[in-house]
Design a protein around this motif. Structure first.
Motif, PDB file in Angstrom:
ATOM      1  N   LEU A 164      53.898  38.497  22.958  1.00 37.30           N
ATOM      2  CA  LEU A 164      54.762  37.460  23.517  1.00 37.30           C
ATOM      3  C   LEU A 164      56.219  37.916  23.591  1.00 37.30           C
ATOM      4  CD1 LEU A 164      53.271  34.253  21.871  1.00 37.30           C
ATOM      5  CD2 LEU A 164      53.263  34.844  24.302  1.00 37.30           C
ATOM      6  N   THR A 165      56.631  38.718  22.627  1.00 34.27           N
ATOM      7  CA  THR A 165      58.002  39.256  22.666  1.00 34.27           C
ATOM      8  C   THR A 165      58.180  40.159  23.877  1.00 34.27           C
ATOM      9  OG1 THR A 165      58.190  39.128  20.256  1.00 34.27           O
ATOM     10  CG2 THR A 165      59.709  40.604  21.401  1.00 34.27           C
ATOM     11  N   GLY A 166      57.199  41.028  24.117  1.00 34.95           N
ATOM     12  CA  GLY A 166      57.273  41.900  25.289  1.00 34.95           C
ATOM     13  C   GLY A 166      57.247  41.120  26.585  1.00 34.95           C
ATOM     14  N   LEU A 167      56.353  40.118  26.677  1.00 36.49           N
ATOM     15  CA  LEU A 167      56.277  39.282  27.874  1.00 36.49           C
ATOM     16  C   LEU A 167      57.614  38.592  28.129  1.00 36.49           C
ATOM     17  CD1 LEU A 167      53.456  36.750  28.736  1.00 36.49           C
ATOM     18  CD2 LEU A 167      55.825  36.060  28.835  1.00 36.49           C
ATOM     19  N   THR A 168      58.188  37.995  27.077  1.00 37.85           N
ATOM     20  CA  THR A 168      59.441  37.253  27.225  1.00 37.85           C
ATOM     21  C   THR A 168      60.585  38.162  27.645  1.00 37.85           C
ATOM     22  OG1 THR A 168      58.711  35.678  25.542  1.00 37.85           O
ATOM     23  CG2 THR A 168      61.057  35.736  26.023  1.00 37.85           C
ATOM     24  N   GLY A 169      60.665  39.350  27.037  1.00 35.84           N
ATOM     25  CA  GLY A 169      61.742  40.275  27.376  1.00 35.84           C
ATOM     26  C   GLY A 169      61.688  40.733  28.821  1.00 35.84           C
ATOM     27  N   VAL A 170      60.495  41.091  29.299  1.00 28.94           N
ATOM     28  CA  VAL A 170      60.355  41.554  30.683  1.00 28.94           C
ATOM     29  C   VAL A 170      60.641  40.421  31.660  1.00 28.94           C
ATOM     30  CG1 VAL A 170      58.704  42.399  32.398  1.00 28.94           C
ATOM     31  CG2 VAL A 170      58.750  43.404  30.118  1.00 28.94           C
ATOM     32  N   LEU A 171      60.104  39.250  31.376  1.00 34.82           N
ATOM     33  CA  LEU A 171      60.302  38.121  32.278  1.00 34.82           C
ATOM     34  C   LEU A 171      61.776  37.703  32.328  1.00 34.82           C
ATOM     35  CD1 LEU A 171      58.662  36.309  34.122  1.00 34.82           C
ATOM     36  CD2 LEU A 171      58.304  34.744  32.211  1.00 34.82           C
ATOM     37  N   ASP A 172      62.437  37.739  31.182  1.00 37.10           N
ATOM     38  CA  ASP A 172      63.858  37.393  31.146  1.00 37.10           C
ATOM     39  C   ASP A 172      64.688  38.397  31.940  1.00 37.10           C
ATOM     40  OD1 ASP A 172      66.020  35.692  29.973  1.00 37.10           O
ATOM     41  OD2 ASP A 172      66.638  37.620  29.125  1.00 37.10           O
ATOM     42  N   LEU A 173      64.354  39.683  31.825  1.00 35.21           N
ATOM     43  CA  LEU A 173      65.080  40.701  32.587  1.00 35.21           C
ATOM     44  C   LEU A 173      64.864  40.512  34.083  1.00 35.21           C
ATOM     45  CD1 LEU A 173      66.673  43.313  32.966  1.00 35.21           C
ATOM     46  CD2 LEU A 173      64.574  44.587  32.471  1.00 35.21           C
ATOM     47  N   ARG A 174      63.645  40.234  34.493  1.00 32.27           N
ATOM     48  CA  ARG A 174      63.357  40.058  35.918  1.00 32.27           C
ATOM     49  C   ARG A 174      64.063  38.825  36.472  1.00 32.27           C
ATOM     50  NH1 ARG A 174      57.459  39.549  36.913  1.00 32.27           N
ATOM     51  NH2 ARG A 174      58.076  39.938  39.082  1.00 32.27           N
ATOM     52  N   ALA A 175      64.115  37.764  35.656  1.00 31.85           N
ATOM     53  CA  ALA A 175      64.847  36.568  36.085  1.00 31.85           C
ATOM     54  C   ALA A 175      66.341  36.866  36.191  1.00 31.85           C
ATOM     55  CB  ALA A 175      64.589  35.427  35.107  1.00 31.85           C
ATOM     56  N   ALA A 176      66.868  37.670  35.258  1.00 33.98           N
ATOM     57  CA  ALA A 176      68.290  38.020  35.286  1.00 33.98           C
ATOM     58  C   ALA A 176      68.624  38.857  36.520  1.00 33.98           C
ATOM     59  CB  ALA A 176      68.660  38.783  34.017  1.00 33.98           C
ATOM     60  N   ILE A 177      67.726  39.745  36.922  1.00 34.28           N
ATOM     61  CA  ILE A 177      67.964  40.554  38.119  1.00 34.28           C
ATOM     62  C   ILE A 177      68.103  39.646  39.341  1.00 34.28           C
ATOM     63  CG2 ILE A 177      66.928  42.247  39.676  1.00 34.28           C
ATOM     64  CD1 ILE A 177      65.687  43.583  37.209  1.00 34.28           C
ATOM     65  N   ARG A 178      67.241  38.646  39.428  1.00 31.96           N
ATOM     66  CA  ARG A 178      67.349  37.702  40.540  1.00 31.96           C
ATOM     67  C   ARG A 178      68.636  36.881  40.461  1.00 31.96           C
ATOM     68  NH1 ARG A 178      62.516  39.331  40.499  1.00 31.96           N
ATOM     69  NH2 ARG A 178      61.081  39.023  42.244  1.00 31.96           N
ATOM     70  N   ARG A 179      69.001  36.513  39.251  1.00 34.74           N
ATOM     71  CA  ARG A 179      70.229  35.740  39.074  1.00 34.74           C
ATOM     72  C   ARG A 179      71.444  36.550  39.513  1.00 34.74           C
ATOM     73  NH1 ARG A 179      69.167  34.360  34.250  1.00 34.74           N
ATOM     74  NH2 ARG A 179      70.364  35.957  33.159  1.00 34.74           N
ATOM     75  N   ASP A 180      71.389  37.869  39.321  1.00 37.08           N
ATOM     76  CA  ASP A 180      72.509  38.725  39.714  1.00 37.08           C
ATOM     77  C   ASP A 180      72.787  38.682  41.212  1.00 37.08           C
ATOM     78  OD1 ASP A 180      72.791  39.549  37.101  1.00 37.08           O
ATOM     79  OD2 ASP A 180      71.596  41.374  37.361  1.00 37.08           O
ATOM     80  N   PHE A 181      71.753  38.362  41.997  1.00 39.54           N
ATOM     81  CA  PHE A 181      71.917  38.384  43.449  1.00 39.54           C
ATOM     82  C   PHE A 181      72.460  37.073  44.002  1.00 39.54           C
ATOM     83  CE2 PHE A 181      69.334  42.166  43.177  1.00 39.54           C
ATOM     84  CZ  PHE A 181      69.817  42.939  44.223  1.00 39.54           C
ATOM     85  N   ARG A 182      72.715  36.108  43.124  1.00 41.17           N
ATOM     86  CA  ARG A 182      73.313  34.872  43.610  1.00 41.17           C
ATOM     87  C   ARG A 182      74.763  35.124  43.995  1.00 41.17           C
ATOM     88  NH1 ARG A 182      71.214  31.049  38.681  1.00 41.17           N
ATOM     89  NH2 ARG A 182      68.990  31.070  39.225  1.00 41.17           N
ATOM     90  N   SER A 183      75.177  34.612  45.133  1.00 44.46           N
ATOM     91  CA  SER A 183      76.551  34.832  45.601  1.00 44.46           C
ATOM     92  C   SER A 183      77.482  33.813  44.968  1.00 44.46           C
ATOM     93  CB  SER A 183      76.608  34.715  47.127  1.00 44.46           C
ATOM     94  OG  SER A 183      76.107  33.457  47.532  1.00 44.46           O
ATOM     95  N   GLU A 184      78.706  34.242  44.689  1.00 45.69           N
ATOM     96  CA  GLU A 184      79.698  33.354  44.103  1.00 45.69           C
ATOM     97  C   GLU A 184      80.248  32.385  45.147  1.00 45.69           C
ATOM     98  OE1 GLU A 184      81.420  36.509  40.791  1.00 45.69           O
ATOM     99  OE2 GLU A 184      82.755  35.466  42.157  1.00 45.69           O
TER     100      GLU A 184
END
Length: 534
Positions: free
Chosen positions: A505-525
């Motif tokens: 579960l730790t591995g699942l959470t870490g990978v999923l959080d990173l992938r969500a963060a990558i998408r969040r990075d593409f949001r325009s200001e």
């Protein structure tokens, strides 16, 4: 003191030595700097300041070690703007992922897919890092940053990657080079001109060495068509076993070929369905199996028994399985797929018959056969097929059969299993299935995980046992809600729980959080400083 004579400056002369000599003479007595681009940099009126400026300019050029004159400082071609830059957070994220190397390869691929979908490009400060990883960038990268990397390559005196690749594709001679190089060049030739490539191969084929012939036959998979059948049929008689195997691998994919017709005739001879009407109404069906015999004709088509099968006493059953797997499904058109599959599972020859039919269905992905495979194996595991016991082997068959379905159909069926709380079955089928899940299915699966982890110790042990959960991080849809749900599941896990489940579960959470963060990075200001979905 006599005035020193200085050599006239030429375009190829390093101006450092004359400038140094001028410094030894003194600023007041030094000759003026020769005209040129570097002289134009000296704007100071004071002789001492002007000499220091000359020393700085000529010294920089000298230390560069170019040995070239000022004209070598020609500007590079202008860099065109090919699109808007990605947000700074996304650029910083990409730099970090590139720094991690191979371990972040999947995330780099995901980054470029998002950039391509958003129509944005990395900023200029990332070009050098991207150049260092140019050969390992994902297939989506050229559409995002290819033009910029080509510009940088030209500025550095290198051949742009895309031009080099295009030139190589056109100029590569499939008749020269290593085995791998020739196979790749011939496959590229096939992709451009399938007929022309085969026509060029045929007159020289027999003169090639065995390993080359084998590689070139494998390359015919690119652009394979019925027009290749005569050549591949001839390869079945090649003196090299590898060439024969390569042809035997390709011919089953040619519907309507002589090879397919031979296999269909053998399949019909080996399997028939006898139907009898009952006195009280209805019809009973039974599968009649005639095991094939070894023959040179079968061996020519690649149907042979290996040493292990011969020692185990299953030689003829192995021949049957191989024939059915290579036969076209049209050979069984006399009856519906469901009947063939159900009778196969109930037969005393269930293993070779079912797996042979399954191989044919997997090769063709015929929708009717795929649906029937999924239906019958499910019923068999649930005890609804007479004479078939509920075993782990049948469960494995069910999981593999579900994997034949399109992604949406697979999710619909597995979603029903999740809602039915069938943990053993769900864990088995999750080992197969789509590479990436949809957002609705992700939510369903995370709800199920939350339910199971809140259950008994036995349920959590069952969940952890097959080591399936750890691999879900790459497959779940990486939304903010999904990442938060996974983190909540981990946070609620009992402290005394096993390390096995907690690690997954730790591995699942870490990978999923990173992938969500990558998408969040593409949001325009936004102009107000907030964030808007990009």
């Amino acid at each position: 003191m006599e005035t020193a004579e200085f050599p006239a400056a030429t375009s190829a002369t390093d101006g450092w030595e004359p400038t140094l000599a001028a410094a030894l003479l003194g600023a007041e007595r030094a000759p003026p700097a020769p005209p040129g681009p570097l002289a134009d940099l000296v704007a100071e009126a004071d002789p001492g300041a002007a000499l220091l400026a000359r020393l700085a300019a000529e010294g920089a050029l000298h230390r560069a070690g170019t040995g070239l004159g000022p004209e070598a400082l020609a500007p590079t071609e202008p860099r065109d703007a090919f699109g808007p830059e990605c947000p700074p957070a996304a650029a910083t994220r990409l730099y970090g992922l590139l720094s991690e190397g191979y371990s972040a390869r999947g995330r780099v691929e995901e980054w470029f897919a998002l950039a391509a979908a958003s129509g944005v490009r990395p900023p200029a400060w990332l070009f050098q890092a991207l150049m260092l990883h140019r050969d390992s960038l994902p297939a989506t990268a050229p559409a995002v940053v290819g033009a910029e990397l080509d510009w940088l390559a030209r500025a550095c005196g290198e051949a742009p990657a895309r031009e080099a690749a295009a030139d190589g594709a056109e100029a590569a001679d499939w008749a020269e080079g290593s085995v791998a190089e020739r196979r790749a060049a011939f496959a590229a030739f096939r992709a451009r001109d399938p007929e022309g490539a085969r026509a060029a191969l045929e007159p020289v084929f027999r003169k090639e060495k065995a390993d080359i012939r084998e590689a070139l036959v494998h390359a015919l998979a690119t652009g394979l068509s019925p027009a290749d059948e005569p050549f591949l049929e001839a390869c079945l008689d090649d003196r090299a076993g590898g060439v024969r195997l390569a042809a035997q691998h390709l011919l089953p994919n040619l519907a309507g070929s002589r090879y397919a017709a031979r296999m269909a005739a053998r399949a019909r001879a080996a399997l028939t369905i006898e139907s009898k009407r009952r006195l009280l109404g209805g019809t009973t069906h039974s599968l009649v199996v005639t095991l094939p015999e070894e023959s040179p004709e079968l061996a020519r088509d690649g149907v042979e028994v290996n040493t292990w099968e011969r020692r185990g006493g299953g030689a003829r059953a192995s021949l049957l399985r191989s024939i059915l797997g290579r036969a076209p499904l049209e050979a069984f058109a006399e009856h519906p797929p469901r009947l063939w599959i159900e009778l196969a599972l109930r037969s005393e020859w269930a293993d070779p018959v079912f797996h042979g039919l399954f191989s044919a269905a997997k090769r063709t992905l015929d929708p009717a056969w795929s649906e029937a495979m999924a239906d019958i194996t499910a019923e068999a595991y649930e005890g609804k097929v007479t004479g078939v016991r509920r075993t782990n082997e049948v469960l494995g068959m069910w999981a593999e059969a579900l994997d034949l379905l399109p992604d949406a159909a697979w999710e619909a069926r597995v979603g029903a299993l999740i809602r039915a709380r069938k943990i053993e079955v769900v864990l088995a089928v999750l080992a197969q299935g789509p590479e990436h899940f949809s957002e609705p299915f992700t939510a369903t699966l995370l709800d199920w995980l939350a339910f199971v982890t809140r259950g008994s110790d036995a349920l959590r042990r069952d969940l952890a046992k097959p080591w399936v959960i750890a691999r879900l991080g790459d497959r779940l849809f990486p939304s903010e809600d999904a990442a938060a749900a996974a983190a909540a599941i981990l946070a609620r896990l009992p402290e005394e729980d096993t390390d096995r489940l907690r690690t997954q579960l730790t591995g699942l959470t870490g990978v999923l959080d990173l992938r969500a963060a990558i998408r969040r990075d593409f949001r325009s200001e936004t102009t107000t400083g907030g964030m808007a979905q990009g």
